[in-house]
Scaffold this motif. Sequence first.
Motif, PDB file in Angstrom:
ATOM      1  N   THR A  91      -1.621   3.000   7.409  1.00  0.00           N
ATOM      2  CA  THR A  91      -2.089   2.065   6.374  1.00  0.00           C
ATOM      3  C   THR A  91      -1.012   1.818   5.333  1.00  0.00           C
ATOM      4  O   THR A  91      -0.744   0.670   4.954  1.00  0.00           O
ATOM      5  CB  THR A  91      -3.355   2.623   5.691  1.00  0.00           C
ATOM      6  OG1 THR A  91      -4.385   2.767   6.664  1.00  0.00           O
ATOM      7  CG2 THR A  91      -3.813   1.682   4.587  1.00  0.00           C
ATOM      8  N   LYS A 116      -9.172  -0.408  -3.176  1.00  0.00           N
ATOM      9  CA  LYS A 116      -9.577   1.011  -3.208  1.00  0.00           C
ATOM     10  C   LYS A 116      -8.424   1.919  -3.596  1.00  0.00           C
ATOM     11  O   LYS A 116      -8.616   3.124  -3.749  1.00  0.00           O
ATOM     12  CB  LYS A 116     -10.085   1.420  -1.822  1.00  0.00           C
ATOM     13  CG  LYS A 116     -11.363   0.703  -1.393  1.00  0.00           C
ATOM     14  CD  LYS A 116     -11.771   1.147   0.007  1.00  0.00           C
ATOM     15  CE  LYS A 116     -13.003   0.402   0.483  1.00  0.00           C
ATOM     16  NZ  LYS A 116     -13.402   0.805   1.851  1.00  0.00           N
ATOM     17  N   LYS A 117      -7.232   1.363  -3.704  1.00  0.00           N
ATOM     18  CA  LYS A 117      -6.026   2.169  -3.931  1.00  0.00           C
ATOM     19  C   LYS A 117      -6.112   2.903  -5.269  1.00  0.00           C
ATOM     20  O   LYS A 117      -6.492   2.332  -6.270  1.00  0.00           O
ATOM     21  CB  LYS A 117      -4.797   1.239  -3.917  1.00  0.00           C
ATOM     22  CG  LYS A 117      -3.484   1.959  -3.973  1.00  0.00           C
ATOM     23  CD  LYS A 117      -2.351   0.952  -3.850  1.00  0.00           C
ATOM     24  CE  LYS A 117      -0.999   1.609  -3.962  1.00  0.00           C
ATOM     25  NZ  LYS A 117       0.112   0.637  -3.881  1.00  0.00           N
ATOM     26  N   LEU A 135       0.803  -1.222   0.000  1.00  0.00           N
ATOM     27  CA  LEU A 135       0.000   0.000   0.000  1.00  0.00           C
ATOM     28  C   LEU A 135       0.840   1.278   0.000  1.00  0.00           C
ATOM     29  O   LEU A 135       0.287   2.377  -0.068  1.00  0.00           O
ATOM     30  CB  LEU A 135      -0.940   0.006   1.204  1.00  0.00           C
ATOM     31  CG  LEU A 135      -2.070  -1.027   1.147  1.00  0.00           C
ATOM     32  CD1 LEU A 135      -2.818  -1.084   2.469  1.00  0.00           C
ATOM     33  CD2 LEU A 135      -3.034  -0.711   0.021  1.00  0.00           C
ATOM     34  N   LEU A 192      -5.801  -6.357   4.436  1.00  0.00           N
ATOM     35  CA  LEU A 192      -5.360  -5.263   3.568  1.00  0.00           C
ATOM     36  C   LEU A 192      -5.944  -5.333   2.158  1.00  0.00           C
ATOM     37  O   LEU A 192      -5.937  -4.325   1.445  1.00  0.00           O
ATOM     38  CB  LEU A 192      -3.835  -5.251   3.468  1.00  0.00           C
ATOM     39  CG  LEU A 192      -3.063  -4.852   4.726  1.00  0.00           C
ATOM     40  CD1 LEU A 192      -1.564  -4.835   4.448  1.00  0.00           C
ATOM     41  CD2 LEU A 192      -3.522  -3.495   5.251  1.00  0.00           C
ATOM     42  N   LEU A 249      -8.460  -2.690   1.156  1.00  0.00           N
ATOM     43  CA  LEU A 249      -7.830  -1.382   0.996  1.00  0.00           C
ATOM     44  C   LEU A 249      -7.059  -1.319  -0.305  1.00  0.00           C
ATOM     45  O   LEU A 249      -6.987  -0.255  -0.949  1.00  0.00           O
ATOM     46  CB  LEU A 249      -6.891  -1.116   2.181  1.00  0.00           C
ATOM     47  CG  LEU A 249      -7.543  -1.063   3.559  1.00  0.00           C
ATOM     48  CD1 LEU A 249      -6.479  -0.910   4.642  1.00  0.00           C
ATOM     49  CD2 LEU A 249      -8.548   0.061   3.638  1.00  0.00           C
TER      50      LEU A 249
END
Length: 266
Positions: A245, A265-266, A174, A259, A262
Amino acid sequence: TAVYQLVCPALAELLPFRHGMGYPGPSRTESGRHATASHRCQPDFPGNGSSCRAHHVLCRKGRDSVHISLVYMASGQGRRFGRNKLLTPFAGRPLYQHGFLQLREGIGAVRQENIGCDIVVVSPYEELRHWCRERGAQVYPNDASQEGIAASIRIGTAALDSDAYGFFVADRPLLRAQTIASFLTGYVRSGQPVGAMRASGIVGNPAVFRSTFRQELMSLRGDCGAGVLLKKYGKQCWVYDASETELSDIDTVADARGLLPLMNKK
């Protein structure tokens, strides 16, 4: 650890460590190869190409204000994960590829700041090294990966003569290219000899060290990372605050599951 504010650009602080000053004596990497003054160990790619690579680095130093070797440490054994986590598919590709692609994009963004970077990948996994090599990285085998992260630090540090050495782990998918670029630019502008990211009050990797710390980096052993140097030189460390994050590791299968949403959604 104190937070150092950005002051005036201080690229000149790094310049004395190029052209003619060098580093003391040749070094030996875990692959057993001796390093030379301008190119410390032989990269792991067909035909070697070390002479061409050394020439490339020296020529580029003439036009960059500062050159940083970015060591991508991809030697994890995945013990807590239960298998080789770096080669495990995550969000559509092997885990290690996410961090590498963000690192490559990040260094592209700092070129306009006259910061030149090479990516140095250290890994015992041939598949991983081959993929990174095909995308422009210098790659080095890690025959001492069982020792711990210090082996990766030593091999990566020995790879090239640079003004500074940055260290990034391969299990943080991330971490964004924009964050990497802001960190590297802020470090150079700060004029401080050490830089590191901080999340939730914890200072650690990614971290970058001026070349004057080279011998101390080369002296690290075992599973002791550069954190020991960050503690030792905390008052000389410029800190970049990042989100918790972005700096989240994937150590277990549960971490990966947590993760993944997430990542989407990156």
